[in-house]
Write a protein that holds these residues in place. Structure first.
Motif, PDB file in Angstrom:
ATOM      1  N   LEU A  24      40.476  16.557 -39.366  1.00 51.59           N
ATOM      2  CA  LEU A  24      41.145  15.078 -40.219  1.00 51.59           C
ATOM      3  C   LEU A  24      41.111  13.847 -39.325  1.00 51.59           C
ATOM      4  CD1 LEU A  24      41.875  13.916 -42.782  1.00 51.59           C
ATOM      5  CD2 LEU A  24      44.157  14.632 -42.372  1.00 51.59           C
ATOM      6  N   PRO A  25      42.037  13.948 -38.090  1.00 52.94           N
ATOM      7  CA  PRO A  25      42.147  12.815 -37.428  1.00 52.94           C
ATOM      8  C   PRO A  25      40.838  12.299 -36.630  1.00 52.94           C
ATOM      9  CG  PRO A  25      43.762  14.511 -36.623  1.00 52.94           C
ATOM     10  CD  PRO A  25      42.814  15.125 -37.751  1.00 52.94           C
ATOM     11  N   VAL A  57      45.576  10.119 -41.970  1.00 50.36           N
ATOM     12  CA  VAL A  57      46.500  11.188 -41.132  1.00 50.36           C
ATOM     13  C   VAL A  57      47.883  11.023 -41.546  1.00 50.36           C
ATOM     14  CG1 VAL A  57      47.379  11.279 -38.566  1.00 50.36           C
ATOM     15  CG2 VAL A  57      45.081  10.762 -38.996  1.00 50.36           C
ATOM     16  N   LEU A  58      48.380   9.973 -42.032  1.00 51.90           N
ATOM     17  CA  LEU A  58      49.640   9.884 -42.464  1.00 51.90           C
ATOM     18  C   LEU A  58      49.975  10.574 -43.771  1.00 51.90           C
ATOM     19  CD1 LEU A  58      52.666   8.701 -42.526  1.00 51.90           C
ATOM     20  CD2 LEU A  58      51.669   6.734 -44.022  1.00 51.90           C
ATOM     21  N   ILE A  59      48.862  10.751 -44.649  1.00 51.67           N
ATOM     22  CA  ILE A  59      48.995  11.390 -45.667  1.00 51.67           C
ATOM     23  C   ILE A  59      48.861  13.012 -45.275  1.00 51.67           C
ATOM     24  CG2 ILE A  59      47.863  11.989 -47.967  1.00 51.67           C
ATOM     25  CD1 ILE A  59      49.221   9.313 -47.709  1.00 51.67           C
ATOM     26  N   GLY A  60      48.240  13.347 -44.578  1.00 45.56           N
ATOM     27  CA  GLY A  60      48.004  14.513 -44.232  1.00 45.56           C
ATOM     28  C   GLY A  60      49.358  15.076 -43.360  1.00 45.56           C
ATOM     29  N   THR A  61      50.063  14.310 -42.691  1.00 47.32           N
ATOM     30  CA  THR A  61      51.501  14.709 -42.184  1.00 47.32           C
ATOM     31  C   THR A  61      52.245  15.000 -43.204  1.00 47.32           C
ATOM     32  OG1 THR A  61      50.912  13.239 -40.289  1.00 47.32           O
ATOM     33  CG2 THR A  61      53.258  13.940 -40.602  1.00 47.32           C
ATOM     34  N   ARG A  62      52.178  14.155 -44.507  1.00 48.05           N
ATOM     35  CA  ARG A  62      53.254  14.285 -45.239  1.00 48.05           C
ATOM     36  C   ARG A  62      52.810  15.552 -46.111  1.00 48.05           C
ATOM     37  NH1 ARG A  62      52.839   9.473 -48.608  1.00 48.05           N
ATOM     38  NH2 ARG A  62      54.155   8.544 -47.103  1.00 48.05           N
ATOM     39  N   MET A  63      51.741  15.728 -46.042  1.00 45.38           N
ATOM     40  CA  MET A  63      51.151  17.019 -46.895  1.00 45.38           C
ATOM     41  C   MET A  63      51.625  18.175 -46.299  1.00 45.38           C
ATOM     42  SD  MET A  63      47.269  17.931 -47.597  1.00 45.38           S
ATOM     43  CE  MET A  63      46.864  16.434 -48.084  1.00 45.38           C
ATOM     44  N   ALA A  64      51.669  18.235 -44.672  1.00 46.43           N
ATOM     45  CA  ALA A  64      52.263  19.359 -43.853  1.00 46.43           C
ATOM     46  C   ALA A  64      53.650  19.508 -44.089  1.00 46.43           C
ATOM     47  CB  ALA A  64      51.925  18.990 -42.404  1.00 46.43           C
ATOM     48  N   ASP A  95      55.046  11.311 -30.280  1.00 43.90           N
ATOM     49  CA  ASP A  95      55.657   9.929 -30.463  1.00 43.90           C
ATOM     50  C   ASP A  95      54.360   8.907 -31.129  1.00 43.90           C
ATOM     51  OD1 ASP A  95      54.165   9.767 -28.127  1.00 43.90           O
ATOM     52  OD2 ASP A  95      55.501   8.462 -27.304  1.00 43.90           O
ATOM     53  N   THR A  96      53.045   9.757 -31.379  1.00 43.24           N
ATOM     54  CA  THR A  96      52.053   9.000 -31.819  1.00 43.24           C
ATOM     55  C   THR A  96      51.710   9.393 -33.395  1.00 43.24           C
ATOM     56  OG1 THR A  96      50.292  10.094 -30.936  1.00 43.24           O
ATOM     57  CG2 THR A  96      51.072   8.272 -29.559  1.00 43.24           C
ATOM     58  N   ALA A  97      50.970   8.760 -33.940  1.00 42.85           N
ATOM     59  CA  ALA A  97      50.440   9.246 -35.404  1.00 42.85           C
ATOM     60  C   ALA A  97      49.844  10.507 -35.024  1.00 42.85           C
ATOM     61  CB  ALA A  97      49.918   8.332 -36.238  1.00 42.85           C
ATOM     62  N   ALA A  98      48.697  10.617 -34.210  1.00 43.95           N
ATOM     63  CA  ALA A  98      48.061  12.011 -34.125  1.00 43.95           C
ATOM     64  C   ALA A  98      49.142  13.104 -33.670  1.00 43.95           C
ATOM     65  CB  ALA A  98      46.892  11.662 -33.360  1.00 43.95           C
ATOM     66  N   GLY A  99      49.924  12.927 -32.644  1.00 44.13           N
ATOM     67  CA  GLY A  99      50.694  13.740 -32.049  1.00 44.13           C
ATOM     68  C   GLY A  99      51.603  14.234 -33.073  1.00 44.13           C
ATOM     69  N   PHE A 100      52.212  13.277 -33.728  1.00 40.57           N
ATOM     70  CA  PHE A 100      53.165  13.811 -34.870  1.00 40.57           C
ATOM     71  C   PHE A 100      52.509  14.641 -35.968  1.00 40.57           C
ATOM     72  CE2 PHE A 100      56.155  13.134 -38.424  1.00 40.57           C
ATOM     73  CZ  PHE A 100      57.109  13.823 -38.071  1.00 40.57           C
ATOM     74  N   TYR A 101      51.386  14.287 -36.198  1.00 42.52           N
ATOM     75  CA  TYR A 101      50.576  14.959 -37.272  1.00 42.52           C
ATOM     76  C   TYR A 101      50.236  16.471 -36.696  1.00 42.52           C
ATOM     77  CZ  TYR A 101      46.359  16.744 -39.528  1.00 42.52           C
ATOM     78  OH  TYR A 101      45.275  17.323 -40.403  1.00 42.52           O
ATOM     79  N   ALA A 102      49.906  16.269 -35.301  1.00 47.01           N
ATOM     80  CA  ALA A 102      49.646  17.983 -34.674  1.00 47.01           C
ATOM     81  C   ALA A 102      50.977  18.514 -35.002  1.00 47.01           C
ATOM     82  CB  ALA A 102      49.196  17.820 -33.339  1.00 47.01           C
ATOM     83  N   LEU A 103      52.086  18.127 -34.720  1.00 45.66           N
ATOM     84  CA  LEU A 103      53.311  19.024 -34.605  1.00 45.66           C
ATOM     85  C   LEU A 103      53.629  19.540 -35.847  1.00 45.66           C
ATOM     86  CD1 LEU A 103      56.037  19.743 -33.220  1.00 45.66           C
ATOM     87  CD2 LEU A 103      56.865  17.450 -33.917  1.00 45.66           C
ATOM     88  N   CYS A 104      53.443  18.512 -37.048  1.00 43.76           N
ATOM     89  CA  CYS A 104      53.847  19.010 -38.462  1.00 43.76           C
ATOM     90  C   CYS A 104      52.707  20.298 -38.904  1.00 43.76           C
ATOM     91  CB  CYS A 104      53.625  17.522 -39.323  1.00 43.76           C
ATOM     92  SG  CYS A 104      54.825  16.650 -38.853  1.00 43.76           S
ATOM     93  N   ILE A 105      51.476  19.892 -38.573  1.00 47.77           N
ATOM     94  CA  ILE A 105      50.466  20.980 -38.903  1.00 47.77           C
ATOM     95  C   ILE A 105      50.753  22.243 -38.006  1.00 47.77           C
ATOM     96  CG2 ILE A 105      48.090  21.638 -38.381  1.00 47.77           C
ATOM     97  CD1 ILE A 105      48.419  19.663 -40.702  1.00 47.77           C
ATOM     98  N   GLY A 106      51.455  22.258 -36.980  1.00 52.44           N
ATOM     99  CA  GLY A 106      51.684  23.347 -36.190  1.00 52.44           C
ATOM    100  C   GLY A 106      53.031  24.129 -36.949  1.00 52.44           C
ATOM    101  N   PHE A 107      53.932  23.234 -37.611  1.00 50.08           N
ATOM    102  CA  PHE A 107      55.042  23.706 -38.107  1.00 50.08           C
ATOM    103  C   PHE A 107      54.716  24.322 -39.601  1.00 50.08           C
ATOM    104  CE2 PHE A 107      58.040  21.230 -35.586  1.00 50.08           C
ATOM    105  CZ  PHE A 107      59.025  22.247 -35.470  1.00 50.08           C
ATOM    106  N   ALA A 108      53.728  23.730 -40.125  1.00 49.38           N
ATOM    107  CA  ALA A 108      53.102  24.180 -41.637  1.00 49.38           C
ATOM    108  C   ALA A 108      52.185  25.522 -41.375  1.00 49.38           C
ATOM    109  CB  ALA A 108      52.061  23.155 -41.916  1.00 49.38           C
ATOM    110  N   THR A 109      51.680  25.679 -40.253  1.00 54.73           N
ATOM    111  CA  THR A 109      50.929  26.878 -39.892  1.00 54.73           C
ATOM    112  C   THR A 109      51.904  28.125 -39.612  1.00 54.73           C
ATOM    113  OG1 THR A 109      49.089  25.474 -38.982  1.00 54.73           O
ATOM    114  CG2 THR A 109      49.254  27.932 -38.399  1.00 54.73           C
TER     115      THR A 109
END
Length: 599
Positions: A36-37, A45-52, A168-182
């Motif tokens: 996605l990124p 990416v923000l929407i994907g983060t919220r989704m995760a 601390d970036t949009a992509a980095g925080f997205y990856a963190l949230c995807i990791g927690f979701a996984t």
């Protein structure tokens, strides 16, 4: 457990293929999230983060709502608690400022504790009463956040936590949230596909049968509420960081409804369905932005459509195998001889003894001073006219009714009145007058529920899929498949139980009861609804079970079956023993012939 024959064990290639088919949709979603990124802008990416983040909460809530069947609508309260806990601890408003990951861990603990607090009413309340209690808790949390201005900032709010590099970036925080979701997907799937997940579904759809299998409702629900609360606490901390600044207004009722409807859209007892539901409901407002002001109305319409059009949700739509027609000329062909390979021979030292059992319902004396003995390896018939107390006697032995007088014992162990969940561990299994099966679960899963108490792995081991938990699952599945072969249903293991014929459900219940290797088996009218050929096969199966050393107490209206296979027969009338003896003695007993057999 004895060695299983090659024909009873699942074929490795087939099992591996099924496992990959079940895993493929999750891998496809994870791959889509990973790319996605690279194929979209920062907004998506923000929407994907919220989704995760939403899924981190829903993955735990799904075990409460989808598996256990409790209508927890107000889980936004735990998201609120997690968000404020993380933000307050990082800001240092109460204690010295903590690192964000330490604060997030504490938020998980707080969420777990209050998850149990929110869930405790579920031990007594069901359906809408429990839903109202969760909504009430959500209102309390919001009001505390508004009033506790020195800590939460009140209506002004508080800054959300910031994560360190590289998150601390949009992509980095997205990856963190995807990791927690996984991770939360993995642990929720592990629980859902373990004996604990099956036990939750049994409590949801067939609580009486769940208790007969030894499933403890209180212990299991507390473990689930701890896990769901921890997931919600972590989701709250991540949500606070995504928002950058949080106020009580951020935690709306619409958000709580979104979580709940995502599970309903997905389908009960499924992990993939609610995951897809959460994705759809997160994307929907973005593609239908002009209708955002109508969100509550749209949720209500969506909920109505789910109930009317696809009550099984996405999971039912994806279940292609159970839409294939079954053979119409199926025959139940038990193989009783195979019991020797599965059930251990019993030492024959645990007779069932009832002395002076009495039970009244108001002024009606349902059981009046009953004495009864069932020896190991003996088939003991319990007959009498309707209302004579036969099923009531089974319910007293099983613990569903507490006798007002008298004693019961299995071997040297006294059976305390009530407490049905303890009977399985004592060695007592039973079937029911009306088959108590879980229609939405497969036949194999229904049978495996009978062996819930034989598992050795803890809830934590199941959650993390540790070796002992995997061994439990393999052993339970192998034994259940073998028992399906014994009762003549070995080709129907993967079929949903609600697609079976009534006669087949009778034999499913017997297979489930045999998972316990019981010392005493209580059968409540197992021949009801069976053809003459099926009754003859049932008789052979019951004889084989008794031959393995299991005592059988058989309640049945088919007198021919009773007199053909029973060693002893007790006749009840108005809760009292009218006669007791061998089948030959009962056949010619004058009062029995007059009151029950006719003539």
């Amino acid at each position: 457990m004895a060695m299983l024959t090659a024909t009873s064990a699942p074929k490795p290639a087939r099992a591996t293929s099924f496992a990959w088919a079940r895993l493929a949709p999750f891998l496809a979603i994870l791959l889509s999230a990973a790319v996605l990124p690279f194929v979209s802008n920062d907004y998506w990416v923000l929407i994907g983060t919220r989704m995760a983040i939403y899924w981190v909460l829903v993955s735990g809530l799904n075990l409460v709502v989808g598996f256990a069947g409790h209508l927890a609508i107000g889980y936004v309260a735990l998201l609120t608690l997690g968000a404020y806990t993380t933000s307050v601890l990082v800001a240092g408003n109460v204690l010295p400022s903590l690192p964000v990951f330490a604060a997030l861990a504490i938020a998980a603990i707080v969420g777990a504790i209050f998850g149990v607090v929110v869930g405790l009413p579920a031990l007594r309340l069901r359906t809408f009463y429990f839903a109202m209690s969760t909504l009430g808790f959500a209102t309390i949390v919001t009001q505390i956040a508004l009033a506790w201005q020195s800590v939460t900032g009140g209506g002004i709010g508080i800054a959300g936590p910031e994560f360190p590099h590289p998150f601390d970036t949009a992509a980095g925080f997205y990856a963190l949230c995807i990791g927690f979701a996984t991770f939360t997907t993995w642990i929720s799937a592990n629980v859902g596909h373990s004996r604990f997940g099956r036990a939750l579904i049994a409590l949801r759809d067939a609580e009486v049968a769940a208790e007969s299998a030894g499933i403890s409702k209180q212990t299991l629900l507390i473990a689930i509420f701890l896990l769901a609360g921890a997931c919600a606490g972590v989701a709250g901390g991540l949500f606070a960081s995504l928002q950058t600044y949080i106020t009580p207004d951020a935690f709306t009722f619409d958000l709580s409804v979104l979580f709940f409807i995502a599970i309903l859209i997905g389908g009960r007892g499924s992990i993939l369905g609610p995951l897809l539901g959460a994705i759809i409901l997160t994307i929907l407002p973005e593609v239908a932005a002009p209708l955002a002001a109508w969100s509550t109305f749209l949720y209500a319409v969506l909920l109505l459509l789910i109930v009317l059009v696809m009550p099984g949700g996405i999971a039912a739509l994806l279940d292609i195998r159970n839409r294939r027609p079954l053979a119409a000329n199926r025959a139940i062909l038990p193989r009783p001889a195979a019991l020797a390979e599965i059930m251990q021979g019993k030492p024959g030292d645990k007779p069932l003894r009832l002395r002076g059992i009495a039970l009244s319902f108001g002024n009606v004396r349902a059981i009046d001073g009953l004495d009864l003995d069932v020896a190991p390896g003996q088939i003991h018939g319990l007959i009498g006219p309707n209302g004579s107390g036969k099923t009531t006697t089974l319910n007293v032995i099983s613990g569903y009714y507490a006798a007002k007088a008298g004693t019961m014992a299995l071997g040297d162990a006294a059976l305390p009145p009530g407490r049905p969940a303890l009977r399985a561990t004592c060695g007592i299994a039973r079937t029911f007058q009306t088959p108590r099966v879980i229609g939405e679960a497969s036949v194999l899963e229904n049978v495996m529920i009978g062996g819930t108490t034989s598992g050795t792995a803890s809830f934590a081991e199941a959650m993390l899929s540790l070796p002992r938990s995997r061994h439990d699952e393999h052993a339970l599945a192998a034994k259940a498949r073998a028992l399906l072969g014994v009762v003549g249903l070995d080709g129907l293991g993967e079929v949903r139980a609600d697609r079976l014929q009534h006669s087949e459900l009778r034999f499913v219940e017997i297979a489930r009861a045999l998972m316990l290797d019981p010392d005493m088996l209580l059968l409540d009218e197992p021949a009801a609804g069976l053809s003459n050929d099926e009754i003859a096969r049932l008789a052979e199966l019951i004889r084989a079970i008794a031959a393995r050393g299991t005592g059988v107490l058989l309640v049945e209206h088919h007198a021919d079956l009773i007199f053909e296979i029973c060693d002893q027969v007790t006749v009840l009338n108005l809760g009292r023993t009218l006669a007791a003896g061998t089948p030959a003695e009962i056949r010619v007993h004058r009062e029995v012939v007059s009151a029950y057999l006719g003539g």
